[in-house]
Write an enzyme that holds these catalytic residues in place. Structure first.
Site, PDB file in Angstrom:
ATOM      1  N   ASN A  11      -1.033   3.732  -6.113  1.00 26.08           N
ATOM      2  CA  ASN A  11      -1.527   2.811  -7.151  1.00 26.08           C
ATOM      3  C   ASN A  11      -2.778   2.184  -7.166  1.00 26.08           C
ATOM      4  O   ASN A  11      -3.233   1.413  -7.926  1.00 26.08           O
ATOM      5  CB  ASN A  11      -0.413   1.375  -7.099  1.00 26.08           C
ATOM      6  CG  ASN A  11      -0.707   0.778  -5.596  1.00 26.08           C
ATOM      7  OD1 ASN A  11      -0.979   1.655  -4.652  1.00 26.08           O
ATOM      8  ND2 ASN A  11      -0.613  -0.431  -5.775  1.00 26.08           N
ATOM      9  N   ARG A  12      -3.562   2.555  -6.154  1.00 22.97           N
ATOM     10  CA  ARG A  12      -4.744   2.465  -5.946  1.00 22.97           C
ATOM     11  C   ARG A  12      -5.703   3.450  -4.982  1.00 22.97           C
ATOM     12  O   ARG A  12      -4.951   4.181  -4.164  1.00 22.97           O
ATOM     13  CB  ARG A  12      -5.141   1.088  -5.375  1.00 22.97           C
ATOM     14  CG  ARG A  12      -4.530   0.959  -4.081  1.00 22.97           C
ATOM     15  CD  ARG A  12      -4.756  -0.812  -3.499  1.00 22.97           C
ATOM     16  NE  ARG A  12      -4.999  -0.655  -2.250  1.00 22.97           N
ATOM     17  CZ  ARG A  12      -4.224  -1.557  -1.232  1.00 22.97           C
ATOM     18  NH1 ARG A  12      -3.498  -2.322  -1.963  1.00 22.97           N
ATOM     19  NH2 ARG A  12      -4.244  -1.510  -0.031  1.00 22.97           N
ATOM     20  N   GLY A  13      -7.007   3.485  -4.938  1.00 22.47           N
ATOM     21  CA  GLY A  13      -7.653   4.023  -4.159  1.00 22.47           C
ATOM     22  C   GLY A  13      -7.544   5.492  -4.175  1.00 22.47           C
ATOM     23  O   GLY A  13      -7.434   6.272  -5.198  1.00 22.47           O
ATOM     24  N   ILE A  14      -7.612   6.300  -3.073  1.00 11.96           N
ATOM     25  CA  ILE A  14      -7.354   7.732  -2.890  1.00 11.96           C
ATOM     26  C   ILE A  14      -5.980   8.272  -3.731  1.00 11.96           C
ATOM     27  O   ILE A  14      -6.028   9.300  -4.564  1.00 11.96           O
ATOM     28  CB  ILE A  14      -7.385   8.242  -1.579  1.00 11.96           C
ATOM     29  CG1 ILE A  14      -8.628   7.839  -0.913  1.00 11.96           C
ATOM     30  CG2 ILE A  14      -7.189   9.759  -1.445  1.00 11.96           C
ATOM     31  CD1 ILE A  14      -8.985   8.130   0.633  1.00 11.96           C
ATOM     32  N   ARG A  34       3.548  -0.058  -2.406  1.00 10.82           N
ATOM     33  CA  ARG A  34       4.356  -1.188  -1.390  1.00 10.82           C
ATOM     34  C   ARG A  34       4.087  -2.617  -2.228  1.00 10.82           C
ATOM     35  O   ARG A  34       4.692  -3.293  -2.200  1.00 10.82           O
ATOM     36  CB  ARG A  34       3.571  -1.195  -0.039  1.00 10.82           C
ATOM     37  CG  ARG A  34       4.363  -2.218   0.927  1.00 10.82           C
ATOM     38  CD  ARG A  34       3.687  -2.169   2.257  1.00 10.82           C
ATOM     39  NE  ARG A  34       2.229  -2.311   2.138  1.00 10.82           N
ATOM     40  CZ  ARG A  34       1.271  -2.768   3.225  1.00 10.82           C
ATOM     41  NH1 ARG A  34       2.099  -2.721   4.396  1.00 10.82           N
ATOM     42  NH2 ARG A  34       0.152  -2.750   3.211  1.00 10.82           N
ATOM     43  N   ASP A  53       8.482   0.679   0.237  1.00 13.04           N
ATOM     44  CA  ASP A  53       7.870   0.371   1.526  1.00 13.04           C
ATOM     45  C   ASP A  53       8.407   1.744   2.257  1.00 13.04           C
ATOM     46  O   ASP A  53       9.467   1.849   2.741  1.00 13.04           O
ATOM     47  CB  ASP A  53       8.138  -0.774   2.126  1.00 13.04           C
ATOM     48  CG  ASP A  53       7.395  -1.002   3.285  1.00 13.04           C
ATOM     49  OD1 ASP A  53       7.165  -0.323   4.234  1.00 13.04           O
ATOM     50  OD2 ASP A  53       7.229  -2.211   3.725  1.00 13.04           O
ATOM     51  N   GLY A  82      -1.001   4.510   3.635  1.00  7.57           N
ATOM     52  CA  GLY A  82      -1.508   4.480   5.098  1.00  7.57           C
ATOM     53  C   GLY A  82      -2.226   3.076   5.170  1.00  7.57           C
ATOM     54  O   GLY A  82      -2.485   2.555   4.075  1.00  7.57           O
ATOM     55  N   TYR A 145      -5.134   3.787  14.596  1.00  3.60           N
ATOM     56  CA  TYR A 145      -5.038   4.685  13.449  1.00  3.60           C
ATOM     57  C   TYR A 145      -5.331   5.952  13.664  1.00  3.60           C
ATOM     58  O   TYR A 145      -4.874   6.773  13.281  1.00  3.60           O
ATOM     59  CB  TYR A 145      -6.154   4.002  12.713  1.00  3.60           C
ATOM     60  CG  TYR A 145      -6.465   4.564  11.195  1.00  3.60           C
ATOM     61  CD1 TYR A 145      -5.720   4.379  10.237  1.00  3.60           C
ATOM     62  CD2 TYR A 145      -7.614   5.423  11.183  1.00  3.60           C
ATOM     63  CE1 TYR A 145      -6.052   4.872   9.037  1.00  3.60           C
ATOM     64  CE2 TYR A 145      -7.825   5.895   9.846  1.00  3.60           C
ATOM     65  CZ  TYR A 145      -7.303   5.929   8.767  1.00  3.60           C
ATOM     66  OH  TYR A 145      -7.421   6.221   7.678  1.00  3.60           O
TER      67      TYR A 145
HETATM   68  P1  NAD Z   1      -5.783   1.724   0.238  1.00  3.34           P
HETATM   69  O1  NAD Z   1      -5.784   0.567   1.021  1.00  3.34           O
HETATM   70  O2  NAD Z   1      -6.591   1.515  -1.020  1.00  3.34           O
HETATM   71  O3  NAD Z   1      -4.613   2.322  -0.258  1.00  3.34           O
HETATM   72  C1  NAD Z   1      -3.307   2.597   0.504  1.00  3.34           C
HETATM   73  C2  NAD Z   1      -2.017   2.758  -0.458  1.00  3.34           C
HETATM   74  O4  NAD Z   1      -1.159   2.811   0.750  1.00  3.34           O
HETATM   75  C3  NAD Z   1      -1.668   1.870  -1.150  1.00  3.34           C
HETATM   76  O5  NAD Z   1      -1.170   2.074  -2.318  1.00  3.34           O
HETATM   77  C4  NAD Z   1      -0.493   0.862  -0.419  1.00  3.34           C
HETATM   78  O6  NAD Z   1       0.492   0.559  -1.185  1.00  3.34           O
HETATM   79  C5  NAD Z   1      -0.086   1.947   0.389  1.00  3.34           C
HETATM   80  N1  NAD Z   1       0.719   1.757   1.493  1.00  3.34           N
HETATM   81  C6  NAD Z   1       0.370   0.890   2.716  1.00  3.34           C
HETATM   82  N2  NAD Z   1       1.265   0.750   3.433  1.00  3.34           N
HETATM   83  C7  NAD Z   1       2.566   1.151   2.855  1.00  3.34           C
HETATM   84  C8  NAD Z   1       3.916   1.145   3.246  1.00  3.34           C
HETATM   85  N3  NAD Z   1       4.373   0.574   4.217  1.00  3.34           N
HETATM   86  N4  NAD Z   1       4.974   1.533   2.179  1.00  3.34           N
HETATM   87  C9  NAD Z   1       4.240   1.981   1.093  1.00  3.34           C
HETATM   88  N5  NAD Z   1       3.020   2.328   0.634  1.00  3.34           N
HETATM   89  C10 NAD Z   1       2.138   1.763   1.635  1.00  3.34           C
HETATM   90  O7  NAD Z   1      -6.502   2.954   1.022  1.00  3.34           O
HETATM   91  P2  NAD Z   1      -7.007   4.269   0.620  1.00  3.34           P
HETATM   92  O8  NAD Z   1      -8.518   4.187   1.221  1.00  3.34           O
HETATM   93  O9  NAD Z   1      -6.783   4.671  -0.727  1.00  3.34           O
HETATM   94  O10 NAD Z   1      -6.407   5.447   1.848  1.00  3.34           O
HETATM   95  C11 NAD Z   1      -5.216   6.117   1.417  1.00  3.34           C
HETATM   96  C12 NAD Z   1      -5.275   7.069   2.592  1.00  3.34           C
HETATM   97  O11 NAD Z   1      -6.408   7.941   2.786  1.00  3.34           O
HETATM   98  C13 NAD Z   1      -4.570   6.368   3.681  1.00  3.34           C
HETATM   99  O12 NAD Z   1      -3.744   7.019   4.475  1.00  3.34           O
HETATM  100  C14 NAD Z   1      -5.819   6.375   4.607  1.00  3.34           C
HETATM  101  O13 NAD Z   1      -5.569   6.038   5.880  1.00  3.34           O
HETATM  102  C15 NAD Z   1      -6.720   7.486   4.181  1.00  3.34           C
HETATM  103  N6  NAD Z   1      -7.873   7.561   4.517  1.00  3.34           N
HETATM  104  C16 NAD Z   1      -8.809   6.681   3.851  1.00  3.34           C
HETATM  105  C17 NAD Z   1     -10.093   6.842   4.105  1.00  3.34           C
HETATM  106  C18 NAD Z   1     -11.163   5.856   3.398  1.00  3.34           C
HETATM  107  O14 NAD Z   1     -12.326   5.645   3.722  1.00  3.34           O
HETATM  108  N7  NAD Z   1     -10.544   5.000   2.464  1.00  3.34           N
HETATM  109  C19 NAD Z   1     -10.799   7.756   4.569  1.00  3.34           C
HETATM  110  C20 NAD Z   1      -9.879   8.524   5.445  1.00  3.34           C
HETATM  111  C21 NAD Z   1      -8.472   8.620   5.308  1.00  3.34           C
END
Ligand code: NAD
Length: 237
Positions: A11-14, A34, A53, A82, A145
């Site tokens: 739903n957001r981010g990556i 989540r 979740d 994550g 992490y």
């Molecule tokens: P974000 O916080 O924007 O998004 C995280 C997503 O994970 C959200 O959609 C959230 O709802 C979901 N989530 C978290 N806990 C959950 C649960 N218990 N059950 C179901 N869904 C859950 O983060 P992001 O930056 O988009 O990160 C996405 C992935 O990329 C993660 O695994 C993160 O560790 C990894 N990552 C991110 C970065 C960075 O710099 N942003 C770098 C390396 C890796």
């Protein structure tokens, strides 16, 4: 050919960028999330959004049932959900440690195991796990992490060996620092410090991670399994 694709944390981010990339290519995309709400344009474009979740096995089962009913068995799984919960070791409680492991590593186990049921039946499947450069290099204040993200590498490589003969591939993408909500918590000073260590001199855009994920799920990557692909601007080399 339109495939049934599931992106956790879509739903957001990556995860959102990954979901959009598959949806734009005409795949049947489901996302789980989540909290919060998925963007309206995503669901309007036909993406199925299921609240789930991944620390809760029963919710994972229910989510798969709904996705299978609407899109058929998942053929491409992107385990992206994550969290972080940063603490120096001496301030890190057992709960700080296990909660991160339970989402990032055991949560991934839950969704991968459930997806494999359909993939084994179909005799094909693509799984891409989103790890992190931190899982490969380590990072002060992120032992929980980093352990969870390093764990994903051993998990994927074991499954690549275990299930390669069944035509399933398991690959890992290890992003560097990406502009998302997760990295908004960093101070300007921390950001500047990170950027100064990245050969490409900037954060990644979520779309740059999505492009590699899409490649790993494509026919062009049919002979790639057990790979860990950094998408980190050169940070981890
Ligand atoms: P974000 O916080 O924007 O998004 C995280 C997503 O994970 C959200 O959609 C959230 O709802 C979901 N989530 C978290 N806990 C959950 C649960 N218990 N059950 C179901 N869904 C859950 O983060 P992001 O930056 O988009 O990160 C996405 C992935 O990329 C993660 O695994 C993160 O560790 C990894 N990552 C991110 C970065 C960075 O710099 N942003 C770098 C390396 C890796």
């Amino acid at each position: 050919m339109s495939r049934s694709v599931l992106v956790t944390g879509g739903n957001r981010g990556i995860g959102l960028a990954i979901a959009r990339a598959f949806a734009d290519a005409g795949d049947k995309v489901a996302i789980t999330y989540r909290s919060g709400e998925p963007p309206k344009d995503l669901t309007a474009a036909g993406v199925l959004a299921v609240k789930c979740d991944i620390t809760d096995s029963e919710m994972v089962e229910q989510a798969y049932k709904e996705i299978e009913e609407k899109h058929g068995a998942v053929e491409v799984l992107v385990a992206n959900a994550g969290i972080t919960n940063d603490q120096l070791l001496m301030r890190m409680s057992e709960e700080d440690f296990t909660s991160v492991l339970d989402t990032n590593l055991t949560g991934t186990f839950r969704v991968v195991k459930r997806a494999n049921r359909g993939m084994l039946r179909a005799k094909k499947g693509r799984v891409v796990l989103i790890s992190s450069v931190v899982g490969l290099l380590g990072q002060a204040g992120q032992a929980n992490y980093a352990a969870s993200k390093a764990g994903l590498v051993g998990f994927a490589r074991s499954l690549a060996r275990e299930l390669g003969s069944r035509n399933l591939t398991f690959n890992v993408v290890a992003p560097g620092f990406v502009d998302t909500d997760m990295t908004q918590v960093l101070t300007d000073e921390q950001r500047a410090n990170i950027v100064s260590q990245v050969p490409l001199g900037r954060y990644a855009k979520p779309e740059e991670i999505a492009a590699t994920v899409k490649f790993l799920a494509s026919d062009d990557a049919s002979y790639i399994t057990g790979a860990v692909i950094p998408v980190d601007g050169g940070l981890g080399m």
